[in-house]
Design a protein around this motif. Structure first.
Motif, PDB file in Angstrom:
ATOM      1  N   ILE A 182       3.882  -9.039  -0.075  1.00  0.00           N
ATOM      2  CA  ILE A 182       5.155  -9.002   0.569  1.00  0.00           C
ATOM      3  C   ILE A 182       6.062  -7.966   0.058  1.00  0.00           C
ATOM      4  O   ILE A 182       6.789  -7.079   0.735  1.00  0.00           O
ATOM      5  N   ALA A 183       5.681  -7.362  -1.181  1.00  0.00           N
ATOM      6  CA  ALA A 183       6.365  -6.209  -1.890  1.00  0.00           C
ATOM      7  C   ALA A 183       5.839  -4.963  -0.921  1.00  0.00           C
ATOM      8  O   ALA A 183       6.450  -3.925  -0.739  1.00  0.00           O
ATOM      9  N   TYR A 184       4.502  -5.163  -0.618  1.00  0.00           N
ATOM     10  CA  TYR A 184       3.909  -3.742   0.109  1.00  0.00           C
ATOM     11  C   TYR A 184       4.755  -3.622   1.255  1.00  0.00           C
ATOM     12  O   TYR A 184       4.824  -2.395   1.713  1.00  0.00           O
ATOM     13  N   HIS A 216      -4.062 -10.384   6.780  1.00  0.00           N
ATOM     14  CA  HIS A 216      -3.667  -9.196   7.559  1.00  0.00           C
ATOM     15  C   HIS A 216      -3.068  -7.964   7.054  1.00  0.00           C
ATOM     16  O   HIS A 216      -3.145  -6.948   7.261  1.00  0.00           O
ATOM     17  N   ASN A 217      -2.297  -8.225   6.185  1.00  0.00           N
ATOM     18  CA  ASN A 217      -2.007  -7.293   5.110  1.00  0.00           C
ATOM     19  C   ASN A 217      -2.897  -6.584   4.380  1.00  0.00           C
ATOM     20  O   ASN A 217      -2.814  -5.057   4.403  1.00  0.00           O
ATOM     21  N   ALA A 218      -4.079  -7.015   3.852  1.00  0.00           N
ATOM     22  CA  ALA A 218      -5.100  -6.280   3.430  1.00  0.00           C
ATOM     23  C   ALA A 218      -5.853  -5.497   4.414  1.00  0.00           C
ATOM     24  O   ALA A 218      -6.104  -4.154   4.164  1.00  0.00           O
ATOM     25  N   ILE A 219      -6.000  -6.025   5.768  1.00  0.00           N
ATOM     26  CA  ILE A 219      -6.738  -5.145   6.834  1.00  0.00           C
ATOM     27  C   ILE A 219      -5.720  -4.262   7.053  1.00  0.00           C
ATOM     28  O   ILE A 219      -6.173  -2.834   7.207  1.00  0.00           O
ATOM     29  N   PRO A 239       2.557  -7.053   9.074  1.00  0.00           N
ATOM     30  CA  PRO A 239       1.844  -8.385   8.591  1.00  0.00           C
ATOM     31  C   PRO A 239       2.085  -8.881   7.171  1.00  0.00           C
ATOM     32  O   PRO A 239       2.092  -8.081   6.145  1.00  0.00           O
ATOM     33  N   ILE A 240       2.570 -10.285   6.959  1.00  0.00           N
ATOM     34  CA  ILE A 240       2.501 -10.545   5.655  1.00  0.00           C
ATOM     35  C   ILE A 240       1.360 -11.418   5.022  1.00  0.00           C
ATOM     36  O   ILE A 240       1.150 -11.427   3.733  1.00  0.00           O
ATOM     37  N   ASP A 241       0.819 -12.114   5.969  1.00  0.00           N
ATOM     38  CA  ASP A 241      -0.241 -12.965   5.440  1.00  0.00           C
ATOM     39  C   ASP A 241      -1.246 -12.107   4.740  1.00  0.00           C
ATOM     40  O   ASP A 241      -1.468 -10.776   5.012  1.00  0.00           O
ATOM     41  N   PRO A 286       6.281   2.835   3.721  1.00  0.00           N
ATOM     42  CA  PRO A 286       5.117   3.146   3.356  1.00  0.00           C
ATOM     43  C   PRO A 286       5.051   3.308   1.696  1.00  0.00           C
ATOM     44  O   PRO A 286       3.873   4.138   1.209  1.00  0.00           O
ATOM     45  N   GLU A 287       6.147   3.210   0.924  1.00  0.00           N
ATOM     46  CA  GLU A 287       6.264   3.332  -0.448  1.00  0.00           C
ATOM     47  C   GLU A 287       5.381   2.052  -1.113  1.00  0.00           C
ATOM     48  O   GLU A 287       5.020   0.974  -0.330  1.00  0.00           O
TER      49      GLU A 287
END
Length: 403
Positions: A285-287, A153-156, A148-150, A292-293
């Motif tokens: 986006i970078a995450y 959702h990325n935070a979750i 997920p990019i939003d 998983p890096e």
């Protein structure tokens, strides 16, 4: 070296993706860029990143881009149309596809990437809003990897245990997956947009220019209006429902005007794990690109000594009716969320064109949702047909009762 396809390269998400890619030329190369009709912006991107393919959804724009690229001596091959979008999304040499086309137009190319078992960075929330069950089934069957990019959702995703992250990526979640990890609630944060303190009596006079001026995030016009009406958060709630296999009742929306906490996960022992950062899309986006890096970005870390107080409040139904329409639609099912999304795209377009008042967007959405609340659509053809029907109903309502 990861070969990137960016669907929606000229938008804010596409631009941020290219920014991250440019910072790490040893890790990412651009295979294809796509856009709708922004010829000048695409020309500049093609000359800088030299993709093998450039796709314009509009044929006239593709012809113009081809002429300008040839004149500049570029070797980029220009393609046109929806099928070309799907073809580059599923290209055999593509490793990673950023799905950042706004709206229903992003569904088919994003599905094409999933069916081709790509790593899909999902910024197009409509893919799940319109076809969540079908989409996630395809992820599971094809072996695609979904990230997920939003920012929410990325935070979750970042707040979940590693085993659950892997299950989300492959859609191997079970009905009790959150329960097994002792998760009690997912908390989506929302800035509240530019009209959080605006008197409700002024909503009828809000202009498009005011609505697209988001206080924290740099986004396109459509998403900015959705943020102002909180429909964006409603769509994100539907997306979270599908991504994390989470019942609507276990998803809470909290107003957080500072946009420092991007979302949270509450565990059964009372702990709440949150992901914090600057309101800059390069971070999620970078995450996702390096998962998983973690890789470096030019985003400044938070300086807690300079942060003002962080505040939270609930979302008022009277101020944000679109959020509650989305919650209702999610409970009704897939057809209802498809219809609501279609109606909202039509209503927002009419508002931006000066054909509809800001406070009437929710009226259009409510009218369409009421008509399609008990509809059913499970196959792709039926979903696309229902999408078109809902758009026609929305247009009729705008030109009729609200004219």
């Amino acid at each position: 070296m990861q070969q990137l396809v960016i669907l929606g390269a000229t938008g804010s998400i596409g631009q941020s993706t290219l920014k991250v890619a440019a910072e790490h030329p040893d890790r990412f190369a651009v295979l294809a860029l796509t856009a709708h009709r922004s010829v000048h912006a695409m020309l500049q991107l093609c000359l800088r990143f030299q993709p093998r393919y450039a796709v314009m959804s509009e044929h006239a724009a593709a012809r113009e881009l081809q002429q300008q690229l040839q004149a500049a001596g570029s070797q980029t091959e220009v393609l046109a149309g929806e099928q070309a979008l799907c073809d580059v999304a599923a290209h055999p040499e593509a490793d990673m596809v950023m799905a950042a086309i706004v709206g229903a137009a992003g569904l088919l190319p994003t599905l094409a990437a999933v069916k081709a078992a790509k790593t899909v960075l999902l910024a197009n929330k409509e893919a799940l809003v319109m076809a969540g069950a079908l989409f996630m089934q395809q992820v599971q069957q094809s072996g695609a990897r979904l990230l997920p990019i939003d920012s929410e959702h990325n935070a979750i995703f970042q707040c979940l245990p590693a085993s659950l992250q892997q299950a989300v990526c492959r859609h191997q979640l079970q009905t009790d997956s959150l329960q097994q990890q002792r998760i009690s609630k997912i908390i989506l944060t929302a800035s509240g947009g530019p009209f959080l303190q605006t008197p409700l009596s002024d909503f009828a006079h809000i202009t498009p220019a005011q609505a697209v001026a988001h206080p924290n995030w740099d986004m396109g016009q459509k998403i900015s209006v959705d943020s102002a009406t909180m429909m964006n958060k409603g769509l994100e709630l539907i997306e979270a429902h599908w991504l994390f296999h989470c019942p609507v009742e276990q998803i809470e929306v909290v107003i957080h005007p500072q946009s420092v906490i991007h979302s949270m996960v509450q565990y059964q022992d009372g702990s709440v794990i949150a992901q914090l950062g600057q309101p800059d899309m390069c971070t999620p986006i970078a995450y996702a690109m390096a998962y998983p890096e973690r890789i470096s970005t030019q985003v400044a870390p938070l300086d807690f000594s300079t942060l003002s107080a962080l505040s939270f409040s609930s979302a008022e139904r009277s101020r944000f009716p679109n959020l509650y329409l989305a919650i209702d639609a999610c409970r009704y099912g897939q057809a209802a969320t498809t219809a609501l999304n279609a109606a909202n795209e039509v209503a927002v377009s009419a508002f931006l064109a000066g054909q509809l008042r800001f406070d009437q967007i929710a009226l259009v959405n409510a009218a369409v949702l009421e008509q399609f609340a008990v509809a059913t659509a499970t196959e792709l053809e039926a979903i696309l047909e229902l999408d078109q029907q809902a758009r026609m109903v929305a247009e009729h309502f705008i030109q009729g009762p609200l004219a």
